[in-house]
Design an enzyme around this catalytic site. Structure first.
Site, PDB file in Angstrom:
ATOM      1  N   GLU A  72       0.853  -1.192   0.000  1.00 57.01           N
ATOM      2  CA  GLU A  72       0.000   0.000   0.000  1.00 57.01           C
ATOM      3  C   GLU A  72       0.896   1.253   0.000  1.00 57.01           C
ATOM      4  O   GLU A  72       1.855   1.319   0.778  1.00 57.01           O
ATOM      5  CB  GLU A  72      -0.836  -0.040   1.286  1.00 57.01           C
ATOM      6  CG  GLU A  72      -2.020   0.841   1.289  1.00 57.01           C
ATOM      7  CD  GLU A  72      -2.993   0.444   2.416  1.00 57.01           C
ATOM      8  OE1 GLU A  72      -2.544   0.205   3.558  1.00 57.01           O
ATOM      9  OE2 GLU A  72      -4.198   0.380   2.138  1.00 57.01           O
ATOM     10  N   ARG A  76      -4.333  -4.295  -0.411  1.00 62.96           N
ATOM     11  CA  ARG A  76      -5.591  -3.576  -0.662  1.00 62.96           C
ATOM     12  C   ARG A  76      -5.698  -3.089  -2.117  1.00 62.96           C
ATOM     13  O   ARG A  76      -4.766  -3.195  -2.890  1.00 62.96           O
ATOM     14  CB  ARG A  76      -5.761  -2.368   0.273  1.00 62.96           C
ATOM     15  CG  ARG A  76      -5.993  -2.744   1.709  1.00 62.96           C
ATOM     16  CD  ARG A  76      -6.732  -1.620   2.453  1.00 62.96           C
ATOM     17  NE  ARG A  76      -6.919  -1.906   3.847  1.00 62.96           N
ATOM     18  CZ  ARG A  76      -6.264  -1.279   4.833  1.00 62.96           C
ATOM     19  NH1 ARG A  76      -5.413  -0.340   4.565  1.00 62.96           N
ATOM     20  NH2 ARG A  76      -6.488  -1.605   6.084  1.00 62.96           N
TER      21      ARG A  76
HETATM   22  P1  TTP Z   1       0.929  -4.792   9.827  1.00 67.70           P
HETATM   23  O1  TTP Z   1       1.382  -5.948   9.017  1.00 67.70           O
HETATM   24  O2  TTP Z   1       1.699  -3.516   9.703  1.00 67.70           O
HETATM   25  O3  TTP Z   1      -0.649  -4.481   9.598  1.00 67.70           O
HETATM   26  P2  TTP Z   1      -1.384  -3.975   8.261  1.00 67.70           P
HETATM   27  O4  TTP Z   1      -0.438  -3.941   7.112  1.00 67.70           O
HETATM   28  O5  TTP Z   1      -2.587  -4.835   8.113  1.00 67.70           O
HETATM   29  O6  TTP Z   1      -1.834  -2.524   8.618  1.00 67.70           O
HETATM   30  P3  TTP Z   1      -2.353  -1.381   7.586  1.00 67.70           P
HETATM   31  O7  TTP Z   1      -3.811  -1.581   7.449  1.00 67.70           O
HETATM   32  O8  TTP Z   1      -2.070  -0.089   8.244  1.00 67.70           O
HETATM   33  O9  TTP Z   1      -1.586  -1.542   6.320  1.00 67.70           O
HETATM   34  O10 TTP Z   1       0.910  -5.324  11.326  1.00 67.70           O
HETATM   35  C1  TTP Z   1       0.681  -4.442  12.401  1.00 67.70           C
HETATM   36  C2  TTP Z   1       1.629  -4.758  13.554  1.00 67.70           C
HETATM   37  O11 TTP Z   1       1.260  -5.987  14.157  1.00 67.70           O
HETATM   38  C3  TTP Z   1       3.099  -4.885  13.178  1.00 67.70           C
HETATM   39  O12 TTP Z   1       3.892  -4.196  14.147  1.00 67.70           O
HETATM   40  C4  TTP Z   1       3.403  -6.341  13.309  1.00 67.70           C
HETATM   41  C5  TTP Z   1       2.409  -6.795  14.353  1.00 67.70           C
HETATM   42  N1  TTP Z   1       2.006  -8.174  14.211  1.00 67.70           N
HETATM   43  C6  TTP Z   1       2.218  -9.064  15.257  1.00 67.70           C
HETATM   44  O13 TTP Z   1       2.751  -8.705  16.293  1.00 67.70           O
HETATM   45  N2  TTP Z   1       1.823 -10.350  15.104  1.00 67.70           N
HETATM   46  C7  TTP Z   1       1.259 -10.800  13.975  1.00 67.70           C
HETATM   47  O14 TTP Z   1       0.943 -11.993  13.867  1.00 67.70           O
HETATM   48  C8  TTP Z   1       1.032  -9.860  12.905  1.00 67.70           C
HETATM   49  C9  TTP Z   1       0.401 -10.307  11.646  1.00 67.70           C
HETATM   50  C10 TTP Z   1       1.416  -8.578  13.071  1.00 67.70           C
HETATM   51 MG    MG Z   2       0.148  -2.333   5.871  1.00 69.93          MG
END
Ligand code: TTP
Ligand code: MG
Length: 243
Positions: A40, A97
């Site tokens: 994204e 997305r």
């Molecule tokens: P991101 O992968 O950054 O979430 P996202 O890409 O879905 O968010 P956005 O909609 O803004 O694009 O994950 C968020 C945080 O969560 C990141 O610091 C890593 C943490 N995380 C964990 O601790 N455990 C997990 O299993 C996952 C998937 C993420």
């Molecule tokens: Mg993200």
């Protein structure tokens, strides 16, 4: 020429709430599949001119910036996807997305919460439909990372993107419902979007630190893509699906 018009290119979209773990998931996925990943373009929303940060503006004064933000999100997603399509030879692209996530979750939610006026929502839908019908790109499948809003909240707190410090659990719950309405119940979505296959993955369990969980999830994705490509992919040896 848009990606939709390019032969031998397929693209899938990873969807899910804020903080669901899409970026983390895509990083893992790019190691497993011979697919090109397009993240994204959040950096484009954060740095535009001088000190103006559109993402920050959006969260600071949502009614003022919602329509502007949604317009720019649309164009930057398309530019990002198209520029990657020409740079890389892989036949499969996986996107974080798409314009459909904006239309069915974020923009719709902004309208329902009164952050877009009736007029702005109508304008948005008018140009969105025209552009999508004429130029854009129908994904070959959606991969929905389904995560409880409370877990999204914990994850985004951990990530700590400063613009998102005000994102509440209530807001995440609303967005969660929008994802469910769109991808599971297919409520109020265009017929051609209804027909796009959806893979739903339960991602409540931490997968960032669990190799086993990662392997299970990646195998599901490989199966999903494999099913979609059943007719074609064996003819195309450059597609590698690792199980
Ligand atoms: P991101 O992968 O950054 O979430 P996202 O890409 O879905 O968010 P956005 O909609 O803004 O694009 O994950 C968020 C945080 O969560 C990141 O610091 C890593 C943490 N995380 C964990 O601790 N455990 C997990 O299993 C996952 C998937 C993420
Ligand atoms: Mg993200």
């Amino acid at each position: 020429m848009t990606i939709s018009k390019q032969k031998n290119k397929a693209f899938f979209v990873v969807d899910g709430n804020i903080g669901a773990g899409k970026t983390t998931f895509l990083r893992i996925l790019s190691d497993y599949l011979h697919a090109h990943v397009v993240y994204e373009p959040t950096d484009k929303w954060q740095t535009i001119v001088g000190t103006e940060n559109l993402l920050e503006n959006f969260y600071r004064d949502t009614p003022r910036w919602a329509y502007t933000f949604q317009s720019y999100a649309f164009i930057t997603r398309i530019i990002e996807q198209e520029s990657h399509a020409y740079q890389f030879a892989q036949p499969i692209q996986i996107l974080e997305r798409s314009v459909f996530s904006d239309r069915y979750c974020f923009a719709k939610n902004c309208y329902e919460l009164g952050f877009m006026t009736e007029l702005e929502w109508k304008l948005y839908q008018d140009w969105f439909s025209w552009l999508v019908d004429n130029y854009v790109i129908r994904p070959n499948g959606f991969i929905y990372l389904r995560v409880d809003p409370i877990i999204c909240h914990q994850r985004l707190t951990k990530r700590h993107r400063h613009e998102e410090s005000g994102v509440s659990l209530d807001y995440l719950e609303r967005l969660h419902q929008k994802h469910e309405d769109w991808l599971i119940h297919k409520l109020d979505v265009a017929p051609y979007v209804k027909d796009i296959p959806v893979l739903v993955l339960n991602c409540n369990q931490d997968f960032e630190s669990s190799e086993l969980e990662q392997k299970n999830l990646m195998e599901s994705v490989a199966n999903f893509i494999d099913q979609w490509m059943k007719i074609d992919w064996k003819k195309n040896p450059s597609v590698t699906i690792v199980r």
